[in-house]
Design a protein around this motif. Structure first.
Motif, PDB file in Angstrom:
ATOM      1  N   ARG A  77      79.730  -8.726  49.914  1.00  0.00           N
ATOM      2  CA  ARG A  77      79.517  -8.139  50.784  1.00  0.00           C
ATOM      3  C   ARG A  77      78.611  -6.807  50.794  1.00  0.00           C
ATOM      4  NH1 ARG A  77      85.612  -8.271  53.703  1.00  0.00           N
ATOM      5  NH2 ARG A  77      85.318 -10.246  54.604  1.00  0.00           N
ATOM      6  N   ASN A  78      78.505  -6.148  49.507  1.00  0.00           N
ATOM      7  CA  ASN A  78      77.733  -5.327  49.309  1.00  0.00           C
ATOM      8  C   ASN A  78      76.407  -5.642  48.593  1.00  0.00           C
ATOM      9  OD1 ASN A  78      79.356  -3.028  49.892  1.00  0.00           O
ATOM     10  ND2 ASN A  78      80.814  -3.500  48.321  1.00  0.00           N
ATOM     11  N   VAL A  85      84.655 -10.747  46.349  1.00  0.00           N
ATOM     12  CA  VAL A  85      84.173 -10.752  48.031  1.00  0.00           C
ATOM     13  C   VAL A  85      83.604  -9.533  48.316  1.00  0.00           C
ATOM     14  CG1 VAL A  85      85.200 -10.742  50.243  1.00  0.00           C
ATOM     15  CG2 VAL A  85      86.112 -12.321  48.650  1.00  0.00           C
ATOM     16  N   ALA A  86      84.052  -8.419  47.928  1.00  0.00           N
ATOM     17  CA  ALA A  86      83.642  -7.209  48.095  1.00  0.00           C
ATOM     18  C   ALA A  86      82.094  -6.683  47.545  1.00  0.00           C
ATOM     19  CB  ALA A  86      84.590  -5.880  47.499  1.00  0.00           C
ATOM     20  N   ALA A  97      75.037 -12.702  49.556  1.00  0.00           N
ATOM     21  CA  ALA A  97      75.647 -13.093  50.932  1.00  0.00           C
ATOM     22  C   ALA A  97      74.621 -14.372  51.346  1.00  0.00           C
ATOM     23  CB  ALA A  97      75.933 -11.963  51.822  1.00  0.00           C
ATOM     24  N   ALA A 142      75.395 -10.420  55.025  1.00  0.00           N
ATOM     25  CA  ALA A 142      76.490  -9.590  54.162  1.00  0.00           C
ATOM     26  C   ALA A 142      77.319  -9.133  55.478  1.00  0.00           C
ATOM     27  CB  ALA A 142      75.482  -8.447  53.843  1.00  0.00           C
ATOM     28  N   MET A 143      76.877  -8.777  56.567  1.00  0.00           N
ATOM     29  CA  MET A 143      77.996  -8.442  57.722  1.00  0.00           C
ATOM     30  C   MET A 143      78.654  -9.616  58.142  1.00  0.00           C
ATOM     31  SD  MET A 143      75.010  -6.114  59.742  1.00  0.00           S
ATOM     32  CE  MET A 143      75.889  -6.194  61.294  1.00  0.00           C
ATOM     33  N   TYR A 168      79.665 -12.552  56.177  1.00  0.00           N
ATOM     34  CA  TYR A 168      80.459 -13.195  55.055  1.00  0.00           C
ATOM     35  C   TYR A 168      81.786 -12.843  55.264  1.00  0.00           C
ATOM     36  CZ  TYR A 168      81.817 -14.098  50.330  1.00  0.00           C
ATOM     37  OH  TYR A 168      82.511 -14.704  49.392  1.00  0.00           O
ATOM     38  N   HIS A 169      82.620 -14.228  55.331  1.00  0.00           N
ATOM     39  CA  HIS A 169      84.078 -13.926  55.436  1.00  0.00           C
ATOM     40  C   HIS A 169      84.651 -13.259  56.722  1.00  0.00           C
ATOM     41  CE1 HIS A 169      85.590 -15.515  51.266  1.00  0.00           C
ATOM     42  NE2 HIS A 169      84.440 -16.241  51.411  1.00  0.00           N
ATOM     43  N   THR A 170      83.766 -13.059  57.414  1.00  0.00           N
ATOM     44  CA  THR A 170      84.440 -12.545  58.862  1.00  0.00           C
ATOM     45  C   THR A 170      84.652 -13.806  60.069  1.00  0.00           C
ATOM     46  OG1 THR A 170      82.023 -12.075  59.547  1.00  0.00           O
ATOM     47  CG2 THR A 170      83.303 -10.547  58.197  1.00  0.00           C
ATOM     48  N   SER A 213      91.981  -8.742  56.544  1.00  0.00           N
ATOM     49  CA  SER A 213      91.105  -8.550  55.173  1.00  0.00           C
ATOM     50  C   SER A 213      91.354  -9.412  54.126  1.00  0.00           C
ATOM     51  CB  SER A 213      91.337  -7.022  54.659  1.00  0.00           C
ATOM     52  OG  SER A 213      92.827  -6.811  54.362  1.00  0.00           O
ATOM     53  N   THR A 214      90.597  -9.391  53.074  1.00  0.00           N
ATOM     54  CA  THR A 214      90.686 -10.448  52.029  1.00  0.00           C
ATOM     55  C   THR A 214      91.925 -10.054  51.263  1.00  0.00           C
ATOM     56  OG1 THR A 214      88.517 -10.882  51.489  1.00  0.00           O
ATOM     57  CG2 THR A 214      89.946 -11.057  49.953  1.00  0.00           C
TER      58      THR A 214
END
Length: 399
Positions: free
Chosen positions: A182-183, A178-179, A188, A240-241, A243-245, A86-87
């Motif tokens: 994602r929301n 970041v959150a 995103a 959004a799903m 992003y950063h994954t 996680s971030t």
């Protein structure tokens, strides 16, 4: 056994630490020194040196975290930092000294262990430290009655806590940003489009090679995206799903694979690719224009398209500098005639003479501008309208 110094790698745990470091209580400090392991002046001096070293490391890690932000961590759609974590977890790994030394400082203010065999292992440092949330006694004498080394230590501890708090604040702020993205699917998706352009701009030769090889470009991520789309998820929601994954290699592979497959669906030929460097938007515009050239009445002598018209058309077409007039004229004649053109283009010599006149500005700029406007209007008349965002993306990427 020592006190439990474990700190969960979560935002809640960071908030807990921040609340502790934010306190400024002289009584806690003095009682912690009296109850802990720092009674002798030698211990005070040694502890002061530990705090100074820890403070320096914390400031260094703060600079590194700040550099991470300045280098575009939030703007990057994919990173090599948090593929597995996680971030918050990833950022806390980057500030190991800040976390471990800050907790060790709190432990120095815990009550000293008593009789042999008496275990404090079940007691958390943050709950037991007198500089944390542990119980403490009010000091009978203030700091002004302490020796100089104790006052120096207190000042160092307070300065250190300020920097610890700044480091934690920066980490929490990064997590918050970041959150937020994602929301917010629209945000995103904007990050995705921007990063997509960068990948395409830096991978043109690779994309061309894959297209020419007719390589199999299917991958697991493309299949996942297709499944989500069949489930009626929008591109914004999918962005959004993801992003950063993803790590950068995984993201690059996805974008390149998608673009290769899209190029095949568009049917861009190798000849067009050589002329326009896979700028799909330009290819489509030229196709439309060449298909309807006769509407502009380009007739020259004896049923030919005049040299001046073709020279102006060549300039308007924005052909890649790596290809010259000869290559383009061969393509144009073939496309024009295949599209049902009724005139015969003049020989290349006449076109070259007119190009020279354009370069020397012996053909007035106004005439060139008027020609370009006529061509643009022709394209606008017949070009199939598409989503402006996609058009801009293709045009900017040059594929």
């Amino acid at each position: 056994m020592p006190y439990d110094k474990h700190i969960d790698q979560t935002e809640e745990a960071l908030q807990d630490l921040r609340a502790v470091y934010k306190k400024n209580d002289i009584d806690r400090f003095l009682d912690g020194l009296e109850s802990g392991r720092t009674r002798r002046e030698e211990d005070v001096i040694e502890f002061t040196n530990f705090i100074r070293t820890s403070d320096g490391l914390t400031q260094l890690e703060y600079v590194r975290l700040k550099r991470l932000v300045e280098e575009g961590f939030i703007e990057k759609f994919a990173t090599n930092c948090n593929k597995r974590f996680s971030t918050c977890n990833m950022l806390m790994n980057k500030m190991r000294s800040t976390i471990s030394r800050g907790v060790e400082m709190l432990e120095r203010f815990c009550e000293k262990k008593r009789s042999r065999g008496h275990s404090k292992s079940n007691y958390k440092v943050i709950d037991s430290s007198k500089m944390g949330r542990g119980p403490y006694m009010n000091s009978l004498c203030g700091l002004e009655f302490c020796i100089d080394s104790v006052r120096v230590l207190y000042n160092e501890v307070e300065a250190y806590k300020v920097h610890l708090t700044e480091c934690i604040d920066l980490t929490l702020n990064i997590c918050k940003q970041v959150a937020y993205i994602r929301n917010h699917p629209k945000e995103a998706h904007e990050k995705h489009l921007k990063n997509r352009l960068n990948v395409l701009q830096n991978s043109r030769s690779v994309i061309r090679r894959f297209i020419d090889m007719n390589a199999d470009m299917e991958n697991d991520l493309m299949k996942r995206v297709e499944v989500w789309q069949k489930e009626q998820k929008s591109l914004e929601e999918i962005s959004a799903m993801l992003y950063h994954t993803l790590d950068e290699n995984e993201y690059n592979d996805w974008i390149i694979s998608e673009e290769v497959m899209a190029a095949r669906r568009e049917g861009i030929t190798n000849q067009e690719r050589a002329l326009w460097g896979d700028n799909k938007q330009q290819v489509l515009q030229c196709r439309v224009a060449y298909s309807h050239i006769d509407e502009l009445n380009p007739k020259g002598q004896e049923g030919h398209i005049g040299g001046k018209f073709i020279a102006l058309l060549y300039k308007w077409s924005s052909v890649s500098s790596s290809r010259g007039l000869d290559y383009w004229l061969t393509y144009f004649i073939d496309f024009y005639q295949t599209s049902g053109g009724v005139l015969t283009p003049v020989k290349i010599g006449a076109v070259k003479r007119c190009l020279t006149l354009i370069v020397k500005e012996e053909i007035e700029k106004q005439e060139v501008e008027n020609f370009n406007k006529r061509m643009d209007s022709l394209v606008e008349k017949y070009m199939i309208k598409s989503n402006n965002q996609v058009v801009q993306m293709k045009k900017a990427a040059n594929f």
